[in-house]
Design a protein around this motif. Structure first.
Motif, PDB file in Angstrom:
ATOM      1  N   LYS A 410       0.836  -1.213   0.000  1.00 28.24           N
ATOM      2  CA  LYS A 410       0.000   0.000   0.000  1.00 28.24           C
ATOM      3  C   LYS A 410       0.866   1.256   0.000  1.00 28.24           C
ATOM      4  CE  LYS A 410      -4.300  -1.641   2.094  1.00 28.24           C
ATOM      5  NZ  LYS A 410      -5.176  -1.570   3.291  1.00 28.24           N
ATOM      6  N   TRP A 411       1.929   1.228   0.837  1.00 30.98           N
ATOM      7  CA  TRP A 411       2.825   2.396   0.920  1.00 30.98           C
ATOM      8  C   TRP A 411       3.497   2.656  -0.426  1.00 30.98           C
ATOM      9  CZ3 TRP A 411       8.191   2.720   0.327  1.00 30.98           C
ATOM     10  CH2 TRP A 411       8.757   3.942   0.679  1.00 30.98           C
ATOM     11  N   MET A 412       3.972   1.603  -1.077  1.00 34.81           N
ATOM     12  CA  MET A 412       4.635   1.761  -2.385  1.00 34.81           C
ATOM     13  C   MET A 412       3.657   2.259  -3.438  1.00 34.81           C
ATOM     14  SD  MET A 412       7.498  -1.253  -2.824  1.00 34.81           S
ATOM     15  CE  MET A 412       6.488  -2.639  -2.398  1.00 34.81           C
ATOM     16  N   GLN A 413       2.431   1.712  -3.464  1.00 36.24           N
ATOM     17  CA  GLN A 413       1.437   2.132  -4.448  1.00 36.24           C
ATOM     18  C   GLN A 413       1.019   3.581  -4.235  1.00 36.24           C
ATOM     19  OE1 GLN A 413      -1.726  -0.814  -4.309  1.00 36.24           O
ATOM     20  NE2 GLN A 413      -0.851  -1.904  -6.065  1.00 36.24           N
ATOM     21  N   SER A 419       3.845  10.499  -6.722  1.00 37.58           N
ATOM     22  CA  SER A 419       5.083  11.034  -7.299  1.00 37.58           C
ATOM     23  C   SER A 419       5.371  10.424  -8.667  1.00 37.58           C
ATOM     24  CB  SER A 419       6.260  10.754  -6.353  1.00 37.58           C
ATOM     25  OG  SER A 419       7.487  11.037  -6.970  1.00 37.58           O
ATOM     26  N   ALA A 420       5.605  11.282  -9.651  1.00 38.40           N
ATOM     27  CA  ALA A 420       5.959  10.809 -11.002  1.00 38.40           C
ATOM     28  C   ALA A 420       7.343  10.184 -11.019  1.00 38.40           C
ATOM     29  CB  ALA A 420       5.904  11.975 -11.989  1.00 38.40           C
ATOM     30  N   ALA A 421       8.258  10.748 -10.198  1.00 37.10           N
ATOM     31  CA  ALA A 421       9.624  10.210 -10.131  1.00 37.10           C
ATOM     32  C   ALA A 421       9.620   8.796  -9.540  1.00 37.10           C
ATOM     33  CB  ALA A 421      10.503  11.128  -9.289  1.00 37.10           C
ATOM     34  N   PHE A 422       8.808   8.593  -8.496  1.00 35.08           N
ATOM     35  CA  PHE A 422       8.708   7.267  -7.871  1.00 35.08           C
ATOM     36  C   PHE A 422       8.057   6.266  -8.833  1.00 35.08           C
ATOM     37  CE2 PHE A 422       7.656   4.174  -4.519  1.00 35.08           C
ATOM     38  CZ  PHE A 422       8.785   4.278  -3.709  1.00 35.08           C
ATOM     39  N   TYR A 423       7.082   6.758  -9.607  1.00 33.13           N
ATOM     40  CA  TYR A 423       6.428   5.921 -10.622  1.00 33.13           C
ATOM     41  C   TYR A 423       7.449   5.451 -11.663  1.00 33.13           C
ATOM     42  CZ  TYR A 423       3.761   4.947 -14.898  1.00 33.13           C
ATOM     43  OH  TYR A 423       3.279   4.380 -16.042  1.00 33.13           O
ATOM     44  N   GLU A 424       8.269   6.380 -12.140  1.00 34.34           N
ATOM     45  CA  GLU A 424       9.290   6.030 -13.148  1.00 34.34           C
ATOM     46  C   GLU A 424      10.310   5.053 -12.562  1.00 34.34           C
ATOM     47  OE1 GLU A 424      12.164   8.328 -16.344  1.00 34.34           O
ATOM     48  OE2 GLU A 424      12.075   9.028 -14.281  1.00 34.34           O
ATOM     49  N   SER A 425      10.698   5.284 -11.310  1.00 36.11           N
ATOM     50  CA  SER A 425      11.674   4.405 -10.649  1.00 36.11           C
ATOM     51  C   SER A 425      11.136   2.978 -10.511  1.00 36.11           C
ATOM     52  CB  SER A 425      12.013   4.983  -9.267  1.00 36.11           C
ATOM     53  OG  SER A 425      12.963   4.185  -8.622  1.00 36.11           O
ATOM     54  N   VAL A 456       4.943 -10.397  -9.230  1.00 37.35           N
ATOM     55  CA  VAL A 456       6.156  -9.553  -9.183  1.00 37.35           C
ATOM     56  C   VAL A 456       5.768  -8.080  -9.285  1.00 37.35           C
ATOM     57  CG1 VAL A 456       8.347  -9.007 -10.330  1.00 37.35           C
ATOM     58  CG2 VAL A 456       7.606 -11.383 -10.159  1.00 37.35           C
ATOM     59  N   ALA A 457       4.820  -7.761 -10.198  1.00 31.96           N
ATOM     60  CA  ALA A 457       4.355  -6.374 -10.365  1.00 31.96           C
ATOM     61  C   ALA A 457       3.736  -5.855  -9.069  1.00 31.96           C
ATOM     62  CB  ALA A 457       3.356  -6.296 -11.511  1.00 31.96           C
ATOM     63  N   ASN A 458       2.960  -6.687  -8.382  1.00 36.53           N
ATOM     64  CA  ASN A 458       2.378  -6.295  -7.089  1.00 36.53           C
ATOM     65  C   ASN A 458       3.462  -6.034  -6.050  1.00 36.53           C
ATOM     66  OD1 ASN A 458      -0.269  -6.470  -7.977  1.00 36.53           O
ATOM     67  ND2 ASN A 458      -0.433  -8.648  -7.467  1.00 36.53           N
ATOM     68  N   SER A 459       4.520  -6.849  -6.055  1.00 27.32           N
ATOM     69  CA  SER A 459       5.608  -6.674  -5.077  1.00 27.32           C
ATOM     70  C   SER A 459       6.380  -5.379  -5.307  1.00 27.32           C
ATOM     71  CB  SER A 459       6.565  -7.872  -5.144  1.00 27.32           C
ATOM     72  OG  SER A 459       7.308  -7.865  -6.337  1.00 27.32           O
ATOM     73  N   TYR A 460       6.314  -4.828  -6.538  1.00 26.56           N
ATOM     74  CA  TYR A 460       6.981  -3.555  -6.846  1.00 26.56           C
ATOM     75  C   TYR A 460       6.042  -2.363  -6.664  1.00 26.56           C
ATOM     76  CZ  TYR A 460      11.179  -5.772  -8.750  1.00 26.56           C
ATOM     77  OH  TYR A 460      12.359  -6.468  -8.899  1.00 26.56           O
ATOM     78  N   GLY A 461       4.779  -2.633  -6.300  1.00 28.48           N
ATOM     79  CA  GLY A 461       3.813  -1.561  -6.072  1.00 28.48           C
ATOM     80  C   GLY A 461       3.377  -0.867  -7.341  1.00 28.48           C
ATOM     81  N   LEU A 462       3.372  -1.574  -8.477  1.00 33.63           N
ATOM     82  CA  LEU A 462       3.012  -0.960  -9.761  1.00 33.63           C
ATOM     83  C   LEU A 462       1.519  -0.675  -9.826  1.00 33.63           C
ATOM     84  CD1 LEU A 462       5.065  -2.961 -12.433  1.00 33.63           C
ATOM     85  CD2 LEU A 462       5.760  -0.983 -11.121  1.00 33.63           C
ATOM     86  N   ILE A 463       1.167   0.409 -10.533  1.00 30.68           N
ATOM     87  CA  ILE A 463      -0.245   0.713 -10.799  1.00 30.68           C
ATOM     88  C   ILE A 463      -0.577   0.418 -12.261  1.00 30.68           C
ATOM     89  CG2 ILE A 463      -0.473   2.417  -8.961  1.00 30.68           C
ATOM     90  CD1 ILE A 463      -0.067   4.611 -11.081  1.00 30.68           C
ATOM     91  N   LYS A 464       0.454   0.088 -13.044  1.00 31.19           N
ATOM     92  CA  LYS A 464       0.266  -0.291 -14.450  1.00 31.19           C
ATOM     93  C   LYS A 464       1.422  -1.197 -14.853  1.00 31.19           C
ATOM     94  CE  LYS A 464       0.234   1.499 -19.129  1.00 31.19           C
ATOM     95  NZ  LYS A 464       0.574   2.632 -19.993  1.00 31.19           N
TER      96      LYS A 464
END
Length: 850
Positions: A410-413, A419-425, A456-464
């Motif tokens: 939840k914190w990562m998502q 943050s756009a920078a965190f999204y790109e990272s 794996v995508a969930n573990s990285y907190g991805l929204i897409k």
């Protein structure tokens, strides 16, 4: 002394090239540092005994090349400990690594000098390439070259740099090549850089294989199996273990839980890529903030703070973790590492052994290695066990992990959404992991098929989940559900737009910086040339003009290359430089500029608009029924030009233009291809005037050249006459001045104007230059009707086709074939022609006058 030292040092001192294949912790560093020191001491004593000066300040006697900054720093620190002793104070050394400019390193060398240099290959290549003095000192004085961890040097792509370095070194030298494994690339390097080397293999810390002898009686069955399969040996003080986690989302909370429970331990946490280290470091810093554990991160893309971080971590005794990539897996000696944690699977068995070898590699000090794997990754564990690595399974069940996992995701998502920078990272970390897992891992073909990508995508907190060729058709087969909200797509697209705009602005600023740097270098070169010439007055001015002309020639060459398509517009702009408008910030490029013809910019703008509008509003007087209609049309055109030039009702004016284009499309196309009589007449006058001007300038240039040549000839004739004539000098000069006055008084030949241009009937122009493909003036007229001509013949008419056939004239004519018939040839044509020739001249009528 260790086996590697006892085998290598005597051979090195006896002027032999050596290839040492040694396991981790076998004492390689001292195996080459001690011979280097011995060589420098011997060289210095020989110079003193021969009553010469001692070793020179810039006598570079030995160079040690290490693949990474950390390894180079470590080697240099060991060397400095030896040089701290008083008897070795006369030996100086320098460390050349990245992170600062090469100019600073060169200044250090100029100030202090060096007998031993420890460097990374990139920096050494740069110094040898840029600074001739260092290159000369190396060629004159170098006696020993060491390639430490040579297999990594080649893996990291330094082959070209090493070949360049070899080309600048003396051939009569001793070379030592130290590596953990033997590869095909390494054998090629050995052929290029070593002469008749002696090979030493150290497969164990207590066993030496020299040429063919190798003792392995002391090893266990697993150790022997490991050496045979990988060529490497595990430390006896190291305990290897592994843990099976149910999901990728469990990895991060498991590591954080482990570090909080072992808060006094010194740990190395290995990840697969640099992007993962950058991304997950924020989560570790946030979660371990309340504990006493310090978080460090290091990878090869870090430039400035990398050395400081490495030194701080080495000095840290307990309660710290270093997030790193495989850049820290080889050759680096970090004291008292309690745990090596493998966040991701190592790519190879050798990589696992090298990673784990960072702990428990010191004598008598125990170490631990923990491998985290998913259920389908147990295959890698089984492979390790088969190859002789003893691995103990640990229990991973903990009730606190479930709650911690939910909080972390939840914190990562939330951070990714905000943050756009965190999204790109997050996207970079995910993409880099997938590509590495799919291509570089030893078992990638089997492991990647079973990997749950959505998990794996969930573990990285991805929204897409990003679109990747590696994930084509794979998302449907995944068992996990992707965790996201309804607005996540919209947020992701906003972040993407923001990052793209930022990227464009960054590129602009980078381009501006490069252009300024390039122009600065050009000016510096010009100043250097001018100052080094030591010219004054006219000669100095002439030199400056020559340099400016050279620069203009370069610019002209670039323009020609752009026209021919040899270079792109971007390369053209990089050569000439570009910048942003100070008011609006739009990127200004030289290709978008033209010469301003008028002083007033408003007049220039109005003329541009007029040209553009008249291309479409091109009706002529002949297109209207009356003169009043034509005048109204002209008023409408002027009103449109006025509105666009003064920004009055622009949108409505543009709509009116578009409507006019639709209604008069055929007329516009027709009128573009034809010209009025006045336009043709004006164009002819302009072309004639242009041709005359060109001829005048050409005639003037030729005239000036002829005058200068005539003056030179006159001077030469006068000097010859003064030298060889018997007449007195005064009389010769008087005659010469009289002849000159006579020639000046003669009238000059008149300038002949260029011949007028001729026209073919088709309208193509022929004559003095000009465009031979000029538009042909067309005139409208009545359609052509064919009228059969009537001829007054003297004598009988030629028989017709029917008469020729009936009277038998065609009997003596051969029959026509198919091809002649297809071409339109008929039998009676040659017969008619023959009869006309026969009738010719038989009949004539006398003139009445004759």
């Amino acid at each position: 002394m260790t086996p590697v030292q006892s085998a290598t040092i005597p051979l090195f001192i006896a002027n032999k090239d050596v290839i040492v294949e040694a396991v981790t912790g076998s004492g390689k560093t001292l195996a080459f540092l001690l011979p280097i020191l011995q060589m420098v001491i011997t060289k210095n004593t020989k110079l003193l005994e021969s009553e010469r000066k001692a070793l020179g300040k810039y006598d570079i006697s030995a160079i040690v090349i290490s693949p990474t900054r950390e390894l180079a720093s470590q080697t240099y620190s060991v060397l400095r400990k030896f040089l701290a002793f008083k008897p070795l104070n006369f030996i100086s050394s320098l460390l050349f690594i990245g992170g600062n400019s090469a100019v600073k390193d060169y200044k250090k060398f100029e100030e202090n000098g060096a007998h031993i240099i420890v460097s990374t290959p990139g920096r050494l290549y740069e110094l040898l390439y840029k600074f001739v003095s260092i290159r000369d000192y190396v060629k004159k004085n170098l006696e020993m070259l060491i390639l430490d961890e040579a297999d990594i040097l080649l893996e990291m792509g330094f082959e070209k740099s090493l070949n360049h370095i070899f080309s600048n070194l003396p051939k009569q030298r001793r070379t030592g090549l130290f590596s953990a494994t033997q590869t095909k690339q390494l054998t090629q390097l050995i052929r290029a850089g070593l002469r008749n080397p002696v090979k030493i293999e150290i497969k164990s810390k207590n066993a030496v294989k020299k040429e063919s002898s190798f003792s392995k009686e002391h090893l266990s069955e697993e150790g022997q199996k490991l050496i045979l399969s990988t060529g490497l040996e595990m430390s006896p003080y190291l305990t290897n273990s592994y843990v099976i986690l149910k999901s990728s989302c469990d990895k991060l909370p498991f590591v954080i839980r482990f570090l909080t429970l072992n808060c006094t331990a010194k740990c190395l946490l290995f990840m697969a890529t640099c992007a993962q280290v950058d991304y997950f470091s924020a989560a570790f810093e946030k979660c371990l903030k309340s504990t006493s554990v310090k978080v460090y991160k290091i990878h090869r893309k870090m430039k400035k703070k990398r050395q400081k971080i490495f030194d701080d971590f080495k000095l840290c005794v307990s309660g710290c973790v270093l997030l790193c990539t495989d850049v820290m897996s080889r050759g680096v000696d970090i004291p008292s590492v309690d745990w090596v944690l493998h966040f991701d699977l190592p790519n190879t068995l050798q990589s696992y052994i090298h990673r784990s070898g960072r702990s428990g590699h010191q004598v008598g000090q125990k170490g631990n290695s923990l491998l985290m794997c998913l259920p389908h990754e147990v295959k890698f564990v089984n492979l390790c066990i088969e190859k002789g690595i003893e691995l103990i399974e640990k229990d991973a069940e903990d009730n606190n992990l479930v709650q911690m996992k939910e909080k972390l995701v939840k914190w990562m998502q939330n951070n990714v959404r905000e943050s756009a920078a965190f999204y790109e990272s997050s996207m970079k970390a995910f993409v880099s992991f997938i590509r590495t897992y799919n291509s570089k891992n030893i078992m990638c073909q089997t492991l990647f098929k079973e990997l749950d990508v959505v998990d794996v995508a969930n573990s990285y907190g991805l929204i897409k989940i990003p679109i990747m060729p590696e994930l084509k058709g794979k998302l449907k087969t995944c068992a996990s559900k992707f965790l996201r909200n309804d607005r996540d797509k919209e947020i992701a697209s906003k972040h993407k737009e923001e990052m793209q705009s930022k990227k464009v602005s960054d590129e602009r600023t980078e381009e501006q910086r490069l252009n300024k740097q390039r122009l600065k270098l050009k000016r510096q070169r010009m100043r250097k040339k001018i100052n080094s010439s030591k010219l004054q007055g006219k000669k100095k001015k002439r030199l400056i003009d020559e340099l400016e002309l050279k620069e203009l020639e370069e610019d002209a060459k670039m323009v020609k290359k752009l026209k021919k398509g040899k270079i792109s517009e971007q390369q053209f702009d990089l050569h000439f430089g570009s910048g942003n408008c100070p008011q609006c910030g739009i990127n200004l490029r030289r290709t978008n500029f033209r010469l301003q013809l008028f002083d007033d910019s408003f007049v220039e703008k109005e003329i541009d608009i007029r040209k553009r509008i008249l291309k479409d509003f091109n009706k002529l007087e002949e297109d209207f029924d009356s003169l009043d209609e034509y005048n109204d049309y002209l008023e409408q055109v002027e009103r449109i030009i006025y509105n666009l030039a003064n920004n009055v009702d622009v949108e409505a004016t543009k709509r009116r233009i578009e409507q006019y284009k639709k209604e008069n499309a055929d007329t516009i196309v027709r009128n573009r291809s034809r010209m009025s009589k006045d336009a043709i007449f004006i164009e002819e006058l302009l072309e004639e005037e242009k041709a005359q001007n060109q001829w005048r300038t050409q005639y003037g240039v030729v005239d000036e050249k002829d005058i200068s040549k005539a003056k030179v000839r006159e001077k030469e004739a006068l000097v010859d006459e003064l030298m060889y004539s018997d007449l007195p000098a005064n009389q010769i000069l008087a005659l010469h001045s009289h002849e000159k006055r006579q020639t000046e008084s003669q009238p000059q030949p008149p300038i002949r104007p260029p011949k007028p241009q001729a026209f073919f009937s088709t309208g193509i122009k022929v004559g003095q230059g000009g465009n031979i493909f000029a538009p042909i003036p067309t005139t409208e007229s009545q359609p052509y009707h064919y009228v059969e001509p009537k001829f007054n013949l003297l004598g009988p008419n030629c028989p017709k086709q029917e008469e020729l056939e009936s009277d038998g004239y065609l009997l003596h004519i051969r029959t026509i074939d198919v091809s002649e018939k297809a071409g339109g040839f008929i039998q009676h044509y040659p017969c008619t022609r023959a009869l006309q020739e026969a009738f010719c001249g038989l009949y004539f009528k006398l003139d009445n006058k004759s």
